[in-house]
Design a protein around this motif. Structure first.
Motif, PDB file in Angstrom:
ATOM      1  N   PHE A   1      14.071  24.895   0.836  1.00 21.64           N
ATOM      2  CA  PHE A   1      14.482  24.339  -0.452  1.00 21.64           C
ATOM      3  C   PHE A   1      13.402  24.649  -1.496  1.00 21.64           C
ATOM      4  CE2 PHE A   1      16.545  20.816   2.261  1.00 21.64           C
ATOM      5  CZ  PHE A   1      17.671  21.610   2.486  1.00 21.64           C
ATOM      6  N   ARG A   2      13.760  25.406  -2.503  1.00 19.72           N
ATOM      7  CA  ARG A   2      12.778  25.826  -3.506  1.00 19.72           C
ATOM      8  C   ARG A   2      12.833  25.005  -4.788  1.00 19.72           C
ATOM      9  NH1 ARG A   2      12.832  32.478  -3.221  1.00 19.72           N
ATOM     10  NH2 ARG A   2      12.286  32.643  -1.002  1.00 19.72           N
ATOM     11  N   ASN A   3      13.941  24.363  -5.048  1.00 16.73           N
ATOM     12  CA  ASN A   3      14.098  23.642  -6.319  1.00 16.73           C
ATOM     13  C   ASN A   3      14.306  22.150  -6.097  1.00 16.73           C
ATOM     14  OD1 ASN A   3      13.885  26.059  -7.779  1.00 16.73           O
ATOM     15  ND2 ASN A   3      16.064  26.489  -7.467  1.00 16.73           N
ATOM     16  N   LEU A   4      13.575  21.594  -5.140  1.00 15.49           N
ATOM     17  CA  LEU A   4      13.734  20.177  -4.820  1.00 15.49           C
ATOM     18  C   LEU A   4      13.390  19.291  -6.014  1.00 15.49           C
ATOM     19  CD1 LEU A   4      14.502  18.542  -2.263  1.00 15.49           C
ATOM     20  CD2 LEU A   4      12.056  18.240  -1.849  1.00 15.49           C
TER      21      LEU A   4
ATOM     22  N   ARG B   1      11.732  25.473 -12.623  1.00 14.85           N
ATOM     23  CA  ARG B   1      10.621  25.987 -13.411  1.00 14.85           C
ATOM     24  C   ARG B   1      10.180  27.358 -12.933  1.00 14.85           C
ATOM     25  NH1 ARG B   1       5.128  23.052 -11.231  1.00 14.85           N
ATOM     26  NH2 ARG B   1       5.675  23.031  -9.055  1.00 14.85           N
ATOM     27  N   SER B   2       9.615  28.123 -13.815  1.00 13.44           N
ATOM     28  CA  SER B   2       8.889  29.334 -13.440  1.00 13.44           C
ATOM     29  C   SER B   2       7.474  29.119 -13.924  1.00 13.44           C
ATOM     30  CB  SER B   2       9.504  30.565 -14.112  1.00 13.44           C
ATOM     31  OG  SER B   2       9.525  30.429 -15.501  1.00 13.44           O
ATOM     32  N   GLY B   3       6.595  28.755 -13.023  1.00 10.29           N
ATOM     33  CA  GLY B   3       5.214  28.452 -13.418  1.00 10.29           C
ATOM     34  C   GLY B   3       5.012  26.970 -13.553  1.00 10.29           C
ATOM     35  N   SER B   4       5.088  26.433 -14.786  1.00  9.26           N
ATOM     36  CA  SER B   4       4.751  25.033 -15.008  1.00  9.26           C
ATOM     37  C   SER B   4       5.784  24.361 -15.897  1.00  9.26           C
ATOM     38  CB  SER B   4       3.377  24.948 -15.664  1.00  9.26           C
ATOM     39  OG  SER B   4       3.086  23.637 -16.068  1.00  9.26           O
ATOM     40  N   TYR B   5       5.954  23.050 -15.704  1.00  6.97           N
ATOM     41  CA  TYR B   5       6.790  22.269 -16.609  1.00  6.97           C
ATOM     42  C   TYR B   5       6.061  21.981 -17.917  1.00  6.97           C
ATOM     43  CZ  TYR B   5      10.322  21.241 -13.055  1.00  6.97           C
ATOM     44  OH  TYR B   5      11.317  21.341 -12.137  1.00  6.97           O
TER      45      TYR B   5
END
Length: 413
Positions: free
Chosen positions: A393-396, A406-410
């Motif tokens: 799971f990558r987008n938990l 996110r890509s990097g940081s929120y």
């Protein structure tokens, strides 16, 4: 003399002492400076600030405006006539996450500026630090898990700065759980925000090194509590309690910590609190050399260390403030469904609200559903923690926060 003026009266040559209103409403981290360029004047006009204080002894004066004595007298009259302010209304996780994103971004910018000032040998502006602490404290009061859980999602490159914000929020939540009064809660928050200021004396190549530190690099890193204490002492504006947390947040209950190998009751309450909050955020955060652990797994590991590392009563209060399964934890339910923890139940650590989304039996996604386990006692329960990486799971974080993947940081760079 200090004088309060309106924005329309501001002009170049005046010395700005302070902006009226929240630090979040203006583009300057430091408020005390001589206004000597059109660019800064325009930035102030664009910010929405309506009033500000000028120091007429350090810049231009004008005939109008209110002196500090006049303002104080008027304020006192208003306070005498006013009723007590209404209590802060608690909000839902969904509502507070949106506010917390904005606050995290502003807090990061403020801490970056503050730490850069420290790196350049400039004094810490504790008035703005206190205002930042108040903003974080208000968010934690509205919802105890939103900002704390969101700050955990920092990118490894922003760890040093967002770690200070996260520990500030964790200290505030823990202080309230321990029943400390609001003055002590503010001190705890201030201590959390400033506890790692000494890392500004550590070279960036050591702070951000992706591999193991050499013995010499580790010794340099271990010097940050004493370096931070020296920085705060030079500011002459922080309390002894805040200084103590900065100096002793790496001490351990069994005397194996640093820099002074204090043990047991030799370590102050706030420093013992700082040790727990510092470790939790460190092990749950992505770092240059490792990926952060799951929140529930981190609580389990810290429980194993607690007898030698942490004060037992402080650690138990910390768990009560976050939950055995903190927000963002991946859990397996008795039914075989997997879900991510949203928020805690007020009276039970074992029955949080959970968003289920996957079947461990069929190994397929299922319709997302929010389950309040407090209402399912006897029919559904958590039977264990799960690893998001094992399941792939990558987008938990998107599931519990409602934020886009996110890509990097929120948080803004």
């Amino acid at each position: 003399m200090l004088k309060r003026i309106t924005l329309s009266e501001l002009c170049q040559g005046m010395y700005i002492h302070e902006f009226c209103g929240s630090w979040m409403e203006h583009p300057f981290w430091k408020s005390k400076f001589l206004l000597d360029c059109d660019k800064d004047l325009q930035r102030i006009r664009d910010s929405g600030i309506c009033e500000l204080w000028i120091d007429t002894s350090r810049g231009l004066d004008l005939a109008s405006g209110e002196s500090i004595e006049q303002v104080a007298a008027a304020t006192e009259a208003l306070l005498l006539a006013a009723e007590a302010p209404p209590p802060v209304r608690q909000t839902s996780l969904e509502d507070e996450v949106g506010r917390a994103v904005k606050l995290c971004n502003l807090s990061k910018a403020a801490v970056v500026a503050m730490f850069n000032d420290a790196r350049m040998g400039q004094a810490i502006d504790t008035a703005h630090v206190q205002e930042l602490v108040e903003s974080i404290s208000a968010s934690v009061l509205r919802h105890p898990n939103a900002l704390i859980s969101l700050a955990r999602l920092k990118h490894s490159d922003e760890y040093t700065y967002m770690h200070s914000v996260a520990v500030c929020a964790l200290m505030i939540a823990l202080a309230r759980q321990l029943g400390l009064d609001e003055a002590q809660v503010r001190e705890a928050g201030m201590a959390g925000l400033l506890h790692d200021i000494g890392k500004m004396t550590v070279p960036l190549e050591i702070l951000n090194k992706p591999g193991s530190l050499t013995d010499q690099e580790f010794a340099t890193m271990r010097g940050h509590p004493e370096a931070g204490t020296a920085i705060l002492l030079a500011s002459r504006q922080v309390s002894a309690l805040v200084l103590d947390v900065c100096l002793h947040h790496h001490e351990k209950l069994d005397g194996s910590g640093y820099p002074h190998r204090l043990a047991g009751e030799q370590i102050s309450l706030l420093a013992r609190m700082g040790a727990v909050c510092d470790v939790y955020d460190a092990i749950t955060s992505d770092r240059p050399y490792k990926k952060g652990w799951d929140p529930a797994e981190s609580i389990r590991k810290m429980a194993e260390w607690s007898k030698s590392h942490f004060d037992e009563a402080v650690f138990q209060a910390f768990v009560k403030s976050l939950g055995i399964y903190p927000t963002g934890s991946l859990v397996r339910l008795q039914s075989g469904r997997l879900g991510v923890v949203l928020e805690q139940h007020g009276h039970s650590l074992l029955t949080p609200r959970v968003k289920v989304f996957f079947s461990a039996t069929s190994k397929l996604p299922i319709p997302q559903e929010i389950i309040d386990l407090a209402k399912w006692v006897g029919r559904e329960r958590i039977i264990g923690r799960e690893s998001a990486s094992v399941w792939g799971f990558r987008n938990l974080d998107e599931l519990w926060s409602g934020l886009p993947a996110r890509s990097g940081s929120y948080f803004d760079s």
